[in-house]
Design an enzyme around this catalytic site. Structure first.
Site, PDB file in Angstrom:
ATOM      1  N   GLY B  85     -52.879 -56.589  58.197  1.00 43.45           N
ATOM      2  CA  GLY B  85     -52.034 -55.491  58.643  1.00 43.45           C
ATOM      3  C   GLY B  85     -50.641 -55.596  58.041  1.00 43.45           C
ATOM      4  O   GLY B  85     -50.039 -54.593  57.639  1.00 43.45           O
ATOM      5  N   THR B  86     -50.132 -56.819  57.972  1.00 38.32           N
ATOM      6  CA  THR B  86     -48.805 -57.039  57.382  1.00 38.32           C
ATOM      7  C   THR B  86     -48.781 -56.571  55.937  1.00 38.32           C
ATOM      8  O   THR B  86     -47.844 -55.885  55.501  1.00 38.32           O
ATOM      9  CB  THR B  86     -48.439 -58.534  57.463  1.00 38.32           C
ATOM     10  OG1 THR B  86     -48.415 -58.922  58.832  1.00 38.32           O
ATOM     11  CG2 THR B  86     -47.085 -58.805  56.838  1.00 38.32           C
ATOM     12  N   HIS B 205     -57.933 -56.977  63.272  1.00 39.18           N
ATOM     13  CA  HIS B 205     -58.159 -57.955  64.347  1.00 39.18           C
ATOM     14  C   HIS B 205     -57.482 -57.525  65.651  1.00 39.18           C
ATOM     15  O   HIS B 205     -57.673 -58.155  66.681  1.00 39.18           O
ATOM     16  CB  HIS B 205     -57.706 -59.355  63.925  1.00 39.18           C
ATOM     17  CG  HIS B 205     -56.227 -59.550  63.895  1.00 39.18           C
ATOM     18  ND1 HIS B 205     -55.552 -60.213  64.879  1.00 39.18           N
ATOM     19  CD2 HIS B 205     -55.297 -59.152  62.999  1.00 39.18           C
ATOM     20  CE1 HIS B 205     -54.262 -60.230  64.581  1.00 39.18           C
ATOM     21  NE2 HIS B 205     -54.083 -59.599  63.451  1.00 39.18           N
ATOM     22  N   CYS B 329     -37.513 -69.525  73.345  1.00 44.94           N
ATOM     23  CA  CYS B 329     -38.064 -70.882  73.282  1.00 44.94           C
ATOM     24  C   CYS B 329     -39.545 -70.878  72.906  1.00 44.94           C
ATOM     25  O   CYS B 329     -40.120 -71.921  72.634  1.00 44.94           O
ATOM     26  CB  CYS B 329     -37.852 -71.588  74.619  1.00 44.94           C
ATOM     27  SG  CYS B 329     -38.093 -70.509  76.031  1.00 44.94           S
TER      28      CYS B 329
END
Lengths: 78, 384
Positions: B85-86, B205, B329
């Protein structure tokens, strides 16, 4: 920028500790007075103003502590 | 062995932890499994060659393209399979920038996925536009910025990947010579594509297809030029050897998801309403964010005041629930989510919950049952 009446050293603290310290110590100043949170943690830049909105406190803005660390100013409303 | 006591992991996932992180990745849709196995046998060859095995692979690849086009309501020649997708986002967006006659400035909401932000940083000049507290960008702001000189492309996500807010892409009105790129990775399959885009991207995905398959859509007639080195493959818009079995499985999963989405979406929308209502009512000092109605059906995000996000993820995992977090974090960069930051909402103690297709009311209730105690326990660690 407003001079704070109390400065909290949260330089070495990770989120969410700077906001916890702010919540603990805001009551140490009178209403109308200003508490400063000094924190390197980048989350503080978002979370201090967000905390102020949730708690009905006044977020004054950001400046720098004496050593150049980011500092976030909060005026106690009540 | 059943585990009905309150202390251990919740037994609502058939003995396995409950995956409430569908927005990160989904298991292979059952409809895609047999297709994948069969295509691994039949679709391994080079689809460009002329012999029998190669022709088989080419046939499967063409089938995948047609099925995908059909499921998305586009033309087969508008569909390209990419390596992710990226990759589809990078190619779709930067290809429009390269094809632009106006310039290389990209106007985009500040809350776009990092794939868009990285593409802009790499190959364009970005003009970020702010959003409201639900994460929705004001379309009028985008349209106004789009008229500035040298603006080549406007990039807007269909829906926000972290908070689920729909952006109303179809209502955006842009100058005729400024094309729209839409990152549809968060919604493709679950929701119909909006109108008005020149290029769009999706990620298999996230809809029950295998990882390693992206879908790049480029409208016929759009001014799109390959922003990366070309390749002498089947499809001039992508590069590298085609993953034929995975593309076919992705297409099968997409067809299945589209066929069942009316039912699944209605169920998910109700379940997320339950989470939004119960979390707000049962956890003190919590901010449930994103648009409550105009949103992805399966996703909700909330932040718990005074709670360490990493501790929250790990403690929920121990109790049998897998969730994602936008807290600093828990991120690789140790920076808080740029989405939550742009919205001006609390970034610590953050939970993003997103339902897999077979999610049940029992799973959602079990999560809501343990959450208040988990939050109370983590707050108690710092004396709150």
């Amino acid at each position: 920028m407003t001079a704070p009446d109390l400065e909290l050293d949260c330089r070495d603290l990770r989120c969410p500790m700077p906001v916890i310290e702010l919540a603990r110590h805001l009551g140490d100043v009178e209403p109308g007075r200003v508490v400063a949170v000094v924190a390197y943690d980048p989350a503080a830049r978002v979370d201090v103003p967000a905390w102020c909105r949730m708690r009905g406190q006044e977020y004054v803005g950001e400046d720098l502590a004496d050593d150049g660390a980011p500092r976030y100013l909060v005026r106690r409303s009540a | 062995m059943s585990n009905a006591s309150g202390a251990g992991p919740a037994d609502v996932g058939g003995g396995r932890p409950v995956d409430l992180d569908a927005a990160s990745s989904t298991p292979l849709h059952p409809a895609a499994r047999e297709v994948l196995v069969a295509a691994l046998e039949r679709g391994y060859a080079d689809p460009r060659r002329l012999h029998r095995h190669a022709r088989d692979a080419r046939l499967l690849l063409d089938n995948a393209r047609e099925a995908t086009a059909d499921a998305l309501g586009v033309r087969p020649d508008e569909v390209s399979f990419t390596s992710s997708g990226t990759d589809a986002v990078h190619r779709g967006l930067l290809g429009l920038v390269r094809g632009s006659r106006r310039g290389d400035v990209v106007v985009h909401p500040a809350v776009e996925h990092s794939a868009v932000l990285h593409a802009v940083r790499w190959g364009a000049r970005g003009v970020p536009v702010g959003c409201d507290e639900t994460g929705r960008v004001h379309l009028g702001d985008l349209a106004r910025e789009a008229t500035a000189p040298e603006v080549g492309v406007v990039a807007v996500q269909t829906a926000n990947h972290e908070v689920g807010t729909l952006q109303g892409v179809g209502a955006l009105e842009l100058p005729d010579d400024v094309p729209l790129f839409t990152d549809a990775c968060a919604s493709m399959g679950r929701l119909p594509l909006p109108d008005g885009w020149a290029a769009a991207a999706g990620s298999a995905h996230k809809w029950g297809g295998p990882a390693g398959v992206g879908v790049l859509l480029v409208r016929k007639g759009a001014r799109w030029r390959n922003p990366f080195p070309g390749d002498d493959r089947v499809d001039e818009r992508s590069s590298g050897f085609e993953n034929v079995p995975a593309a076919l499985a992705a297409a099968a999963a997409l067809q299945a998801v589209v066929a069942e989405r009316d039912e699944v979406n209605a169920s998910h929308h109700r379940l997320i309403d339950v989470v939004r209502r119960r979390v707000a009512a049962e956890v003190p000092d919590v901010q449930v964010v994103g648009d409550p109605d105009a949103r992805l059906p399966h996703l909700v995000t909330f932040s718990c005041l005074y709670v360490d996000g990493e501790a929250l993820v790990l403690e929920l995992d121990r109790r049998g629930f897998g969730i994602a977090s936008g807290s600093a974090c828990t991120s690789s960069t140790l920076a808080p989510s740029h989405v939550l930051e742009a919205m001006g909402v609390l970034t610590h103690g953050n939970v993003r919950l997103s339902l897999q297709r077979d999610a049940t009311r029992a799973q959602v209730d079990a999560f809501c049952d343990v959450l208040p105690e988990v939050v109370r326990e983590i707050r108690a660690r710092v004396g709150l």
